[in-house]
Design a protein around this motif. Sequence first.
Motif, PDB file in Angstrom:
ATOM      1  N   VAL A 439       0.738  -1.249   0.060  1.00  0.00           N
ATOM      2  CA  VAL A 439       0.001   0.042   0.023  1.00  0.00           C
ATOM      3  C   VAL A 439       0.963   1.155   0.002  1.00  0.00           C
ATOM      4  O   VAL A 439       1.592   1.568   0.890  1.00  0.00           O
ATOM      5  CB  VAL A 439      -0.893  -0.097   1.300  1.00  0.00           C
ATOM      6  N   GLY A 440       0.780   1.995  -1.141  1.00  0.00           N
ATOM      7  CA  GLY A 440       1.686   3.209  -1.319  1.00  0.00           C
ATOM      8  C   GLY A 440       1.192   4.332  -0.335  1.00  0.00           C
ATOM      9  O   GLY A 440      -0.135   4.201   0.141  1.00  0.00           O
ATOM     10  N   ASN A 441       1.992   5.388  -0.552  1.00  0.00           N
ATOM     11  CA  ASN A 441       1.499   6.642   0.316  1.00  0.00           C
ATOM     12  C   ASN A 441       0.346   7.198  -0.262  1.00  0.00           C
ATOM     13  O   ASN A 441       0.138   7.481  -1.414  1.00  0.00           O
ATOM     14  CB  ASN A 441       2.592   7.666   0.140  1.00  0.00           C
ATOM     15  N   THR A 442      -0.429   7.538   0.611  1.00  0.00           N
ATOM     16  CA  THR A 442      -1.884   8.140   0.271  1.00  0.00           C
ATOM     17  C   THR A 442      -2.665   8.819   1.243  1.00  0.00           C
ATOM     18  O   THR A 442      -1.919   8.903   2.460  1.00  0.00           O
ATOM     19  CB  THR A 442      -2.849   7.021  -0.337  1.00  0.00           C
ATOM     20  N   SER A 443      -3.662   9.613   1.135  1.00  0.00           N
ATOM     21  CA  SER A 443      -4.193  10.256   2.349  1.00  0.00           C
ATOM     22  C   SER A 443      -4.956   9.527   3.462  1.00  0.00           C
ATOM     23  O   SER A 443      -5.142   8.133   3.009  1.00  0.00           O
ATOM     24  CB  SER A 443      -5.504  11.161   1.862  1.00  0.00           C
ATOM     25  N   ARG A 444      -5.000   9.735   4.605  1.00  0.00           N
ATOM     26  CA  ARG A 444      -5.468   8.832   5.615  1.00  0.00           C
ATOM     27  C   ARG A 444      -6.927   8.549   5.243  1.00  0.00           C
ATOM     28  O   ARG A 444      -7.186   7.237   5.501  1.00  0.00           O
ATOM     29  CB  ARG A 444      -5.725   9.930   7.009  1.00  0.00           C
ATOM     30  N   GLN A 460     -10.946  -4.572  -1.713  1.00  0.00           N
ATOM     31  CA  GLN A 460      -9.970  -3.664  -0.958  1.00  0.00           C
ATOM     32  C   GLN A 460      -8.566  -3.314  -1.608  1.00  0.00           C
ATOM     33  O   GLN A 460      -7.827  -2.627  -1.279  1.00  0.00           O
ATOM     34  CB  GLN A 460      -9.522  -4.434   0.258  1.00  0.00           C
ATOM     35  N   PHE A 461      -8.426  -3.937  -2.827  1.00  0.00           N
ATOM     36  CA  PHE A 461      -7.620  -3.807  -3.865  1.00  0.00           C
ATOM     37  C   PHE A 461      -7.588  -3.018  -5.050  1.00  0.00           C
ATOM     38  O   PHE A 461      -6.752  -2.622  -5.914  1.00  0.00           O
ATOM     39  CB  PHE A 461      -6.772  -5.103  -4.158  1.00  0.00           C
ATOM     40  N   SER A 462      -8.797  -2.511  -5.075  1.00  0.00           N
ATOM     41  CA  SER A 462      -9.111  -1.685  -6.233  1.00  0.00           C
ATOM     42  C   SER A 462      -8.826  -0.277  -5.979  1.00  0.00           C
ATOM     43  O   SER A 462      -9.564   0.549  -6.229  1.00  0.00           O
ATOM     44  CB  SER A 462     -10.873  -1.911  -6.590  1.00  0.00           C
ATOM     45  N   PHE A 463      -7.720   0.193  -5.626  1.00  0.00           N
ATOM     46  CA  PHE A 463      -7.182   1.441  -5.422  1.00  0.00           C
ATOM     47  C   PHE A 463      -5.712   1.493  -6.224  1.00  0.00           C
ATOM     48  O   PHE A 463      -5.018   0.436  -6.320  1.00  0.00           O
ATOM     49  CB  PHE A 463      -7.005   1.834  -3.906  1.00  0.00           C
ATOM     50  N   SER A 464      -5.796   2.785  -6.670  1.00  0.00           N
ATOM     51  CA  SER A 464      -4.255   2.884  -7.570  1.00  0.00           C
ATOM     52  C   SER A 464      -3.336   3.032  -6.577  1.00  0.00           C
ATOM     53  O   SER A 464      -2.078   2.657  -7.282  1.00  0.00           O
ATOM     54  CB  SER A 464      -4.424   4.421  -8.294  1.00  0.00           C
ATOM     55  N   PHE A 465      -3.253   3.219  -5.308  1.00  0.00           N
ATOM     56  CA  PHE A 465      -2.091   3.031  -4.568  1.00  0.00           C
ATOM     57  C   PHE A 465      -1.772   1.763  -3.939  1.00  0.00           C
ATOM     58  O   PHE A 465      -0.904   1.591  -2.940  1.00  0.00           O
ATOM     59  CB  PHE A 465      -2.124   4.007  -3.411  1.00  0.00           C
ATOM     60  N   VAL A 466      -2.602   0.924  -4.268  1.00  0.00           N
ATOM     61  CA  VAL A 466      -2.485  -0.401  -3.800  1.00  0.00           C
ATOM     62  C   VAL A 466      -1.844  -1.643  -5.028  1.00  0.00           C
ATOM     63  O   VAL A 466      -2.798  -1.530  -6.027  1.00  0.00           O
ATOM     64  CB  VAL A 466      -3.879  -1.376  -3.177  1.00  0.00           C
ATOM     65  N   GLU A 467      -1.121  -2.316  -4.642  1.00  0.00           N
ATOM     66  CA  GLU A 467      -0.562  -3.308  -5.688  1.00  0.00           C
ATOM     67  C   GLU A 467      -0.327  -4.465  -5.038  1.00  0.00           C
ATOM     68  O   GLU A 467      -0.065  -4.528  -3.860  1.00  0.00           O
ATOM     69  CB  GLU A 467       0.831  -2.884  -6.307  1.00  0.00           C
ATOM     70  N   THR A 468      -0.687  -5.760  -5.581  1.00  0.00           N
ATOM     71  CA  THR A 468      -0.642  -6.917  -5.190  1.00  0.00           C
ATOM     72  C   THR A 468       0.234  -7.928  -6.310  1.00  0.00           C
ATOM     73  O   THR A 468       0.082  -7.763  -7.446  1.00  0.00           O
ATOM     74  CB  THR A 468      -2.023  -7.573  -5.053  1.00  0.00           C
ATOM     75  N   HIS A 469       0.819  -8.787  -5.598  1.00  0.00           N
ATOM     76  CA  HIS A 469       1.724  -9.897  -6.655  1.00  0.00           C
ATOM     77  C   HIS A 469       1.769 -11.116  -5.939  1.00  0.00           C
ATOM     78  O   HIS A 469       1.705 -11.303  -4.646  1.00  0.00           O
ATOM     79  CB  HIS A 469       3.103  -9.364  -6.657  1.00  0.00           C
TER      80      HIS A 469
END
Length: 551
Positions: A439-444, A460-469
């Motif tokens: 989870v990358g840097n984003t607002s609270r 829960q993973f459908s955000f631009s700041f979240v990446e899964t592998h």
Amino acid sequence: MSEPEEELQGEPRDSTKKKKKEKRSGKKKKKQEKREEEEQQQVEEEEEEEEEQSECVLLRGIFKLGKKSHDVLLTRTRLTWTPITPETPTAEVCVLPPGVLLLQDVFAVKVKRRRAVGQESGGAVLGVALFCSKRRGRWLEEDTLHLHNASAEHTNTWYNTLKELLTGFSIRPRYLKVFINPRSHKKEAVHIYREHVAPLFKMADIRTEITVTERKGHALSVMKECKLDEYDGVVCVGGDGSVAELCHAMVLRAQLDADSPKKPVKSVLPLGIIPAGSTDVVSCSVHGVRDPVTAALHIVLGHLQQVDMCSYSSHGQLIRFGFSAMFGFGGQSLARAEKKRWMPSSRRREYALMKTLARLRPEDCQLSFLPAKKSNSNLFQHQDQDQDPESEGEESWTTNQGLYLSISIMSIPCLSPHAPNGLAPNTSLANGSAALIAVGNTSRSEFIKHLKRYSSSSGQFSFSFVETHAVSAVRIRPQSLIGWSEEESEEEGDSKTSPIIQSEGAAFPWNIDGELVEIANEVLVRVHPQLITLYGEEVDEAESTVSCNCL
């Protein structure tokens, strides 16, 4: 003239030789194919013979089930009973479907007797009772089938045959080493074992040797010394901390026995988990529900599940073995919760969560991972578990540098009542890989939206700041290599762009299987396919019984 004639005559000789060779090779191929067909046919006939033998009726008799008489048949795999109904005046017979009980679901058989009050032995024979497991969704419940017949000879014949058939399930345990953590969650572990688990073990004629742990690390020290060849399995009654300690201990013991200090060795004995903690993530992932009876019946019936584990090391030194690790938000919130152990577990969890969200800041680190090979899980079974990710070549690693609020590595789905779909719903117990969630840097506010979706169905993973592998190895290298401390200045504000930096020499908090581990340097995580065997069955979701209302 004679020479050319000899040359011309030589050509047909060679061609006839080739033709003869081809015919011979063709005949050989046909013979080989015919032999293979015959062997295959023989194997199929043997399998059909075995099936016929397994379905061959061993015993047939009349028993009463309830108030009605039934025609009961026993084979090597099942028990069937059909009601005996008299013919109607028109000579029509009402045919009812037979009842079926698979012997694989039966864990005990007893002779029923009529006894007076206070009588401990003897008594008139009433019939046979079969104690079995009945499935209701993901729950397993104890059930009993009563077969009534007053003939002692008839009853004993059925009892002895059933007992012999049940003994044939060699995978079922007969002697277990049991560890109970009396301080887990609400200190109910001893009560849970005595009330729900011990009676089932006694019914199934399972002997036990019990150790009630007195301190952290007690189970580890016992596992290093005890004679494991005496037992068929190990049982843990406690929360995630107790489970993590025992799993780590069992793999370490396997390494010691194999004299392999560097290479992870699969544990020889299976581990059964009786949930008695606050979240019971591993138990939920293996059983699907937080129910001690379900867990105990999986042990009694010998249901086994191969499970992947991870090793966590720093600078070549093993820290521990486990199933999940959280860096950043997950580690920080656990560090705060550990300082409030006097609080009830639910309040402590909510306090730490809210406090960490109030001081939400990212960690500046280098994240490297080795993607898992896209192949079926069978391939992972043959991989060298000690294979160093470095040997794959640096070009196969993916490296990112930046600010991260949270990094999680999970080799199991991590189901819990708070996350019914799992913290890592895209992985499974034994697929040879782990889920990396960065989870990358984003607002609270955006981060809170991400957290809240864990308690819902998906997204829960459908955000631009979240990446899964899907990964086979991960390396996390904090850039500052300085550390984190809760003693942050309240005047620092809520800056979202600067990492947490404290005095040099401090360590970063990691949440490894619910246990706080402080590590000052980079951490290398490796996935080891099917490193441990657990009693249970893999499931997709956990039973949602608790909701988190802190957000």
